[in-house]
Write a protein that holds these residues in place. Structure first.
Motif, PDB file in Angstrom:
ATOM      1  N   ARG A 186      -5.067   4.503 -23.172  1.00  0.00           N
ATOM      2  CA  ARG A 186      -5.164   4.736 -21.722  1.00  0.00           C
ATOM      3  C   ARG A 186      -5.625   3.466 -20.993  1.00  0.00           C
ATOM      4  N   ALA A 187      -6.529   2.718 -21.629  1.00  0.00           N
ATOM      5  CA  ALA A 187      -6.961   1.452 -21.025  1.00  0.00           C
ATOM      6  C   ALA A 187      -5.794   0.470 -20.962  1.00  0.00           C
ATOM      7  N   LEU A 188      -4.969   0.446 -21.994  1.00  0.00           N
ATOM      8  CA  LEU A 188      -3.805  -0.444 -22.013  1.00  0.00           C
ATOM      9  C   LEU A 188      -2.786  -0.049 -20.940  1.00  0.00           C
ATOM     10  N   LEU A 246     -16.097   4.089 -17.945  1.00  0.00           N
ATOM     11  CA  LEU A 246     -15.653   2.738 -17.607  1.00  0.00           C
ATOM     12  C   LEU A 246     -14.217   2.744 -17.092  1.00  0.00           C
ATOM     13  N   LEU A 247     -13.381   3.543 -17.723  1.00  0.00           N
ATOM     14  CA  LEU A 247     -11.983   3.650 -17.295  1.00  0.00           C
ATOM     15  C   LEU A 247     -11.891   4.234 -15.887  1.00  0.00           C
ATOM     16  N   ARG A 274     -14.034   3.989 -13.574  1.00  0.00           N
ATOM     17  CA  ARG A 274     -14.566   3.030 -12.593  1.00  0.00           C
ATOM     18  C   ARG A 274     -13.671   1.799 -12.457  1.00  0.00           C
ATOM     19  N   GLY A 275     -12.485   1.844 -13.063  1.00  0.00           N
ATOM     20  CA  GLY A 275     -11.538   0.749 -12.925  1.00  0.00           C
ATOM     21  C   GLY A 275     -11.850  -0.455 -13.799  1.00  0.00           C
ATOM     22  N   ARG A 276     -12.634  -0.259 -14.857  1.00  0.00           N
ATOM     23  CA  ARG A 276     -13.022  -1.360 -15.744  1.00  0.00           C
ATOM     24  C   ARG A 276     -12.295  -1.204 -17.085  1.00  0.00           C
ATOM     25  N   ALA A 277     -10.975  -1.387 -17.013  1.00  0.00           N
ATOM     26  CA  ALA A 277     -10.101  -1.079 -18.149  1.00  0.00           C
ATOM     27  C   ALA A 277     -10.398  -1.946 -19.369  1.00  0.00           C
ATOM     28  N   GLN A 278     -10.670  -3.231 -19.174  1.00  0.00           N
ATOM     29  CA  GLN A 278     -10.920  -4.114 -20.309  1.00  0.00           C
ATOM     30  C   GLN A 278     -12.195  -3.710 -21.043  1.00  0.00           C
ATOM     31  N   GLU A 279     -13.248  -3.406 -20.294  1.00  0.00           N
ATOM     32  CA  GLU A 279     -14.496  -2.948 -20.918  1.00  0.00           C
ATOM     33  C   GLU A 279     -14.280  -1.619 -21.627  1.00  0.00           C
TER      34      GLU A 279
END
Length: 782
Positions: free
Chosen positions: A412-414, A378-379, A381-386
């Motif tokens: 890393r998402a943050l 998900l990260l 693919r640019g879907r950081a919140q998910e």
């Protein structure tokens, strides 16, 4: 020194007399000598192996063993076929009980814990005093991570050991020592006792293949063995098992794992295929061949094997009414299948598979840690919140390794959401979890948390420190052994390259792109990353070249893959600019009064080998194919070429020339040389067709097998291939192709005019018809 001597003895024996070991008394003596040598390794290696054996264990209670309900493990079962070929004589008057015991050890050797337990229970229904079946249950319960249940089963085996053979008693003694060590792993004396029990049994029964396999397990470490952590030393013992028991399915299985671990893909593929031939009903046998095919760069073939494993598992769950959640293998197979689709740019399928894998329970620390693949995807693919939300599930796990991965991925998402202060807090929580993980595992996990630290440093514009740390991480990633680690490392390198571009660290981005291509030359993402760097540096030519390679490698990707859309927009834009520049140039020439002549299509004069020509040398249209036997696009073109030869019989001929893409296809050059060896026996085209029809046979053993199929003189063929006599001929074809303008495969020339790529049949037909029309005009003019 002792291990090397052991390995050399085994190698010599395997090379010279692989099939007659059981009838050779002298060989029995040799194996006793080898067993004497083995004990030295046991005591020397014990202190360094033992501390690494920590694993999650949980007693399932009265209603379950490990994570599986007892009701499932106790269910009756039928005898099945194609699950392996192991046989171990035990004391019983029931032939059926013996058969079910053998079925149990075959399932056990293939990691099918549930069916192993059911088979041992079925043997006990037929012979309640079968001590070996209780010992088999003990082995199975160890794999289900329930040592107390294993202890109960082993104690029962001991209580029934009065009337069994000494060989059976020694095998039970080995299990007793193993359980004693697992109950008290800090006591190295118990570890040594376990290994000595194996030694004592080997000294008494050096022709027992199961004991040599256990010796390999002991070399890897109890609880961590079964080939999955094998290396050169344990390989020697698994090879010995094959010598005393030719085609032993378990030995082939563990050798496939072990050779994979040390990067010897050809041997790993050979043993995985041998394992599969006698275990075709076992999902893991197909999975293992998928492992090795993926390592060999044959992603499409790997997908087919992982899919077969998936289909077999689904059929098994339906037929036996067993929920997938109890099968540890299910999640693992889905993850690797998803990884293959991800490599091909097929993100929609990959997402479905990873979502399903993440929804299944994980059994054991490493399996829990492996669940990180879904938020990582998900990260990427640019879907950081998910990614943050899914990582939070990991962070709440009871597994400390999963908790560590969850906090790192949340961080890393943050960072991706520009919340660096919050990312710092998650990094601290990740470090707290890392402290509670055994040191041997923590050392391997540290680069994972360092990635978050480096991303934070780059976000804070601490360039020198962040880039330096990223380079260290990349070195560690590229050194990761095994295809799982290598593919995961590739995706991590991809994420580093992406973060480097986002933070304007273009030098790091360029180095990382090169590292991705070195890691896997068939992965389109590396060329895409390199193209973006070249574009940033103003090198339009290099950028378009890299984008072109990426577009070709992503030929089977999702049509709306964002990276592919970017590439096509850039290539279209570049073509538009070139066209506009050309039109402007022509306009200027006209304004100056220049006379413009129609451009002539340039044709290339190329020679061909008459022994590698299909059709008549006098045919008016000659197609020359520069090709690569490992290239999937070349393989897909073959039906088109055959159709054209049939449709234009007598009018079109086809000449083959070699163009092995060495950097991309490691087995292509050997395949090209082998085709010339077949040509010496006037079987080029027959062998050519077999090479394209059997892309899994491009290793040396496979090439020899294809030669046997055609009934070639095997000795002459093998001598030709070993000599390398045609290496220069292949090189000449390659250089001629480069000079003629071939930049990839297939490179096709129709009467000297270059046509690149695996084009549609209609494209060939138009060009052939035009050439035939030209020939007709010339004939009429004469």
């Amino acid at each position: 020194m002792r291990i090397e001597l052991l390995r050399n003895r085994i190698s010599a024996r395997t090379d010279n007399h692989p099939a007659d070991a059981t009838n050779n008394t002298a060989f029995g003596s040799a194996l006793q000598f080898i067993a004497h040598l083995a004990i030295a390794g046991m005591f020397i290696l014990a202190p360094c192996v033992a501390p690494a054996l920590g694993q999650h264990e949980g007693h399932g209670g009265d209603d379950s063993v490990g994570w599986v309900p007892r009701e499932i493990l106790d269910r009756p079962v039928h005898l099945r076929r194609d699950i392996g070929n192991l046989h171990e004589k035990v004391t019983t008057t029931s032939l059926e009980a013996q058969a079910f015991y053998d079925q149990g050890i075959n399932y056990l050797s293939s990691y099918v814990w549930i069916e192993a337990a059911r088979s041992f229970h079925q043997a006990l229904r037929l012979d309640p005093s079968l001590a070996a079946a209780y010992a088999g249950l003990g082995d199975t319960y160890v794999q289900l991570q329930d040592v107390p249940a294993a202890r109960t089963a082993i104690d029962k085996a001991l209580s029934l050991s009065g009337e069994i053979t000494e060989a059976e008693r020694q095998r039970i003694e080995i299990r007793v020592r193993l359980v004693e060590f697992l109950e008290d792993k800090s006591n190295l004396d118990k570890f040594v006792a376990y290994r000595k029990a194996i030694y004592d049994a080997l000294m008494a029964n050096p022709l027992d293949p199961g004991l040599w396999i256990l010796r390999g397990f002991a070399d890897e470490g109890p609880g961590a063995g079964h080939g999955q952590t094998g290396d050169l030393d344990s390989i020697a013992f698994y090879q010995t098992a094959l010598v005393v028991s030719p085609n032993n399915s378990a030995a082939h299985h563990y050798l496939a794992h072990s050779y994979e671990n040390i990067g010897r893909t050809e041997e790993a593929l050979f043993h995985s295929e041998a394992y599969l031939r006698v275990s075709s009903s076992i999902p893991h046998a197909h999975h293992m061949r998928g492992h090795e095919l993926r390592r060999a760069g044959r992603i499409e073939d790997a997908i087919e094997e992982f899919r077969t494993a998936n289909d077999l598992e689904n059929a098994y769950y339906r037929a036996e009414h067993i929920p997938a959640q109890y099968d540890w293998h299910r999640s693992h197979n889905l993850s690797l299948l998803a990884m293959c689709h991800q490599l091909l740019g097929q993100m929609k399928i990959a997402e479905q598979l990873l979502r399903e894998s993440f929804s299944l329970p994980a059994h054991g620390e490493l399996a829990e840690f492996g669940h990180k693949q879904w938020p990582e995807f998900l990260l990427a693919r640019g879907r950081a919140q998910e990614a943050y939300e899914q990582a939070d599930i990991l962070a709440q796990s009871s597994s400390m390794m999963a908790r560590f991965a969850g906090h790192v991925l949340k961080g890393r998402a943050l960072v991706a959401m520009n919340r660096v202060d919050d990312a710092q807090k998650e990094m601290a929580l990740g470090r707290d979890a890392l402290i509670l993980i055994p040191a041997s595992d923590a050392d391997r996990l540290r680069p994972y948390s360092d990635t978050l630290r480096a991303e934070i440093l780059l976000s804070e514009k601490k360039s020198a420190e962040g880039v330096g740390l990223m380079k260290e991480i990349e070195e560690q990633l590229r050194a990761s052994p095994g295809p799982d680690a290598r593919s995961q490392a590739l995706f991590q390198l991809d994420s580093i390259a992406r973060r480097a571009r986002e933070t304007e660290e273009w030098v790091l981005a360029g180095l990382t792109a090169e590292g991705m291509i070195d890691q896997d030359p068939s992965y389109a993402g590396g060329y895409y990353a390199k193209g973006l760097v070249a574009e940033h540096e103003g090198n339009s030519g290099l950028a378009m070249q890299q984008f072109g390679i990426a577009e070709k490698l992503w030929g089977e990707a999702d049509k709306d893959l964002p990276e592919l859309l970017v590439i096509r927009n850039k290539l279209t834009s570049e073509q538009t600019k070139l066209s506009q520049t050309r039109q402007e140039y022509l306009k200027q020439l006209r304004e100056r009064g220049a006379t413009l002549k129609p451009a002539q299509t340039s044709k290339v004069e190329l020679s061909f080998d008459p022994d590698r020509l299909r059709g008549s040398a006098q045919a008016p249209v000659l197609i020359i194919e520069f090709s690569d036997f490992q290239c999937p696009f070349c393989r897909s073109l073959q039906p088109t070429l055959k159709n054209l030869l049939a449709k234009y019989d007598g009018k079109v001929s086809l000449a083959y020339r070699d163009f092995p893409l060495r950097g991309m296809h490691g087995q292509a050059e050997l395949g090209a040389e082998s085709s010339r060896c077949a040509s010496e026996q006037r079987k080029f085209w027959e062998y050519h067709d077999l090479l394209f029809a059997n892309p899994d046979k491009l290793n040396r053993l496979g090439l020899l097998e294809l030669a046997r199929r055609l009934k070639l003189d095997e000795g002459a063929f093998e001598s030709c291939l070993s000599s390398g006599k045609h290496r220069a001929d292949v090189e000449k074809d390659l250089q001629d192709g480069i000079r003629a303008g071939v930049m990839g495969t297939p490179g096709i020339f129709i009467n000297g005019t270059l046509l690149s790529g695996a084009q549609a049949e209609s494209v060939f037909e138009r060009l052939i018809e035009a050439e035939l029309a030209n020939v007709g005009k010339k004939s009429a003019a004469n």
